[in-house]
Design a protein around this motif. Structure first.
Motif, mmCIF file in Angstrom:
data_model
loop_
_atom_site.group_PDB
_atom_site.id
_atom_site.type_symbol
_atom_site.label_atom_id
_atom_site.label_comp_id
_atom_site.label_asym_id
_atom_site.label_seq_id
_atom_site.Cartn_x
_atom_site.Cartn_y
_atom_site.Cartn_z
ATOM 1 N N VAL A 90 -26.261 59.643 85.747
ATOM 2 C CA VAL A 90 -25.377 60.509 86.546
ATOM 3 C C VAL A 90 -23.915 60.279 86.155
ATOM 4 O O VAL A 90 -23.146 61.229 85.981
ATOM 5 C CB VAL A 90 -25.599 60.277 88.062
ATOM 6 N N ILE A 91 -23.521 59.013 85.996
ATOM 7 C CA ILE A 91 -22.145 58.707 85.580
ATOM 8 C C ILE A 91 -21.868 59.292 84.204
ATOM 9 O O ILE A 91 -20.809 59.879 83.968
ATOM 10 C CB ILE A 91 -21.900 57.181 85.600
ATOM 11 N N ALA A 92 -22.833 59.154 83.289
ATOM 12 C CA ALA A 92 -22.657 59.702 81.937
ATOM 13 C C ALA A 92 -22.537 61.223 81.962
ATOM 14 O O ALA A 92 -21.714 61.801 81.253
ATOM 15 C CB ALA A 92 -23.823 59.270 81.049
ATOM 16 N N ALA A 93 -23.331 61.880 82.790
ATOM 17 C CA ALA A 93 -23.271 63.340 82.893
ATOM 18 C C ALA A 93 -21.924 63.781 83.467
ATOM 19 O O ALA A 93 -21.302 64.729 82.974
ATOM 20 C CB ALA A 93 -24.419 63.863 83.751
ATOM 21 N N TYR A 94 -21.463 63.088 84.515
ATOM 22 C CA TYR A 94 -20.159 63.419 85.085
ATOM 23 C C TYR A 94 -19.050 63.178 84.057
ATOM 24 O O TYR A 94 -18.129 63.993 83.909
ATOM 25 C CB TYR A 94 -19.896 62.599 86.352
ATOM 26 N N GLY A 95 -19.124 62.078 83.330
ATOM 27 C CA GLY A 95 -18.130 61.778 82.302
ATOM 28 C C GLY A 95 -18.099 62.824 81.210
ATOM 29 O O GLY A 95 -17.030 63.183 80.705
ATOM 30 N N LEU A 125 -8.308 59.523 91.235
ATOM 31 C CA LEU A 125 -9.191 60.490 90.590
ATOM 32 C C LEU A 125 -9.037 60.451 89.078
ATOM 33 O O LEU A 125 -10.013 60.537 88.323
ATOM 34 C CB LEU A 125 -8.928 61.908 91.116
ATOM 35 N N PHE A 126 -7.811 60.296 88.606
ATOM 36 C CA PHE A 126 -7.551 60.181 87.166
ATOM 37 C C PHE A 126 -8.325 58.994 86.577
ATOM 38 O O PHE A 126 -9.010 59.120 85.560
ATOM 39 C CB PHE A 126 -6.042 60.012 86.925
ATOM 40 N N TYR A 127 -8.232 57.848 87.241
ATOM 41 C CA TYR A 127 -8.920 56.655 86.742
ATOM 42 C C TYR A 127 -10.441 56.792 86.845
ATOM 43 O O TYR A 127 -11.166 56.342 85.949
ATOM 44 C CB TYR A 127 -8.439 55.398 87.479
ATOM 45 N N ILE A 128 -10.910 57.401 87.910
ATOM 46 C CA ILE A 128 -12.359 57.612 88.050
ATOM 47 C C ILE A 128 -12.865 58.497 86.915
ATOM 48 O O ILE A 128 -13.916 58.220 86.321
ATOM 49 C CB ILE A 128 -12.682 58.222 89.436
ATOM 50 N N ASP A 129 -12.115 59.550 86.604
ATOM 51 C CA ASP A 129 -12.516 60.435 85.508
ATOM 52 C C ASP A 129 -12.576 59.691 84.176
ATOM 53 O O ASP A 129 -13.530 59.830 83.408
ATOM 54 C CB ASP A 129 -11.558 61.627 85.398
ATOM 55 N N TYR A 130 -11.561 58.896 83.893
ATOM 56 C CA TYR A 130 -11.545 58.185 82.610
ATOM 57 C C TYR A 130 -12.608 57.084 82.561
ATOM 58 O O TYR A 130 -13.203 56.845 81.506
ATOM 59 C CB TYR A 130 -10.147 57.644 82.302
ATOM 60 N N THR A 136 -19.792 57.516 79.785
ATOM 61 C CA THR A 136 -20.556 58.427 78.928
ATOM 62 C C THR A 136 -20.777 57.825 77.550
ATOM 63 O O THR A 136 -21.902 57.808 77.039
ATOM 64 C CB THR A 136 -19.809 59.773 78.785
ATOM 65 N N PHE A 137 -19.710 57.318 76.950
ATOM 66 C CA PHE A 137 -19.838 56.778 75.594
ATOM 67 C C PHE A 137 -20.559 55.445 75.571
ATOM 68 O O PHE A 137 -21.267 55.130 74.604
ATOM 69 C CB PHE A 137 -18.460 56.710 74.928
ATOM 70 N N ILE A 138 -20.420 54.666 76.633
ATOM 71 C CA ILE A 138 -21.208 53.429 76.744
ATOM 72 C C ILE A 138 -22.689 53.783 76.821
ATOM 73 O O ILE A 138 -23.519 53.193 76.132
ATOM 74 C CB ILE A 138 -20.770 52.617 77.984
#
Length: 160
Positions: A90-95, A125-130, A136-138
């Protein structure tokens, strides 16, 4: 370094700084700064992606250290492992959606010359997005390395 050599190096640096406007005038400093800004922008985003991928390659090692640190505890249940796998996905998909929405590929490929930031956006929100993009890349590197590790062990007759 001997004191005399230090003095010579210091004089060389000072002369270079004092004469650089005249000696390097042919470089047209304004164009050089523009190129440096573009190179810095692209390098920053590529560095972010490549460091995240590198972290993903070592993610299994991190899990191993956590597992060894909790030796006295019982092994995580199947439900916990499934939950963590789903959470990571889910984190990867959001990323990935954030990566597309923020259009980072255009910055990485220097298709635009400026990074556009929304200063009205909440900082958390900026930090959560990054962090999600990093996730995603991890996730990509971790699973690609797991897949290649599995193929390698099959081709080597089960040995690593």
């Amino acid at each position: 370094m001997k004191p005399k050599a230090r003095l010579k190096v210091g004089i060389d640096i000072l002369m270079t700084l004092l004469l650089s406007n005249h000696v390097f005038a042919f470089l047209n400093i304004h164009e050089g700064l523009s190129f440096a800004r573009l190179l810095h922008m692209a390098s920053s985003y590529w560095g972010f992606v490549l460091m995240s991928l590198h972290l993903g390659l070592h993610w299994g090692m991190l899990f191993g250290m956590i597992r060894r640190a909790g030796k006295g505890r019982k092994e995580a249940s199947g439900a916990v492992k499934i939950f963590l796998s789903i959470l990571g996905t889910v984190i990867a998909a959001y990323g990935l959606t954030v990566f597309i929405r923020r259009d980072l590929l255009t910055y990485m490929l220097i298709r635009t010359q400026f990074v556009f930031l929304d200063f009205n956006e909440p900082v958390p929100l900026f930090y959560i997005d990054y962090l999600a993009m990093m996730g995603t890349f991890i996730w990509i590197a971790y699973w690609l390395s797991a897949l290649t590790r599995g193929k390698r062990s099959k081709t080597n007759g089960g040995s690593k």
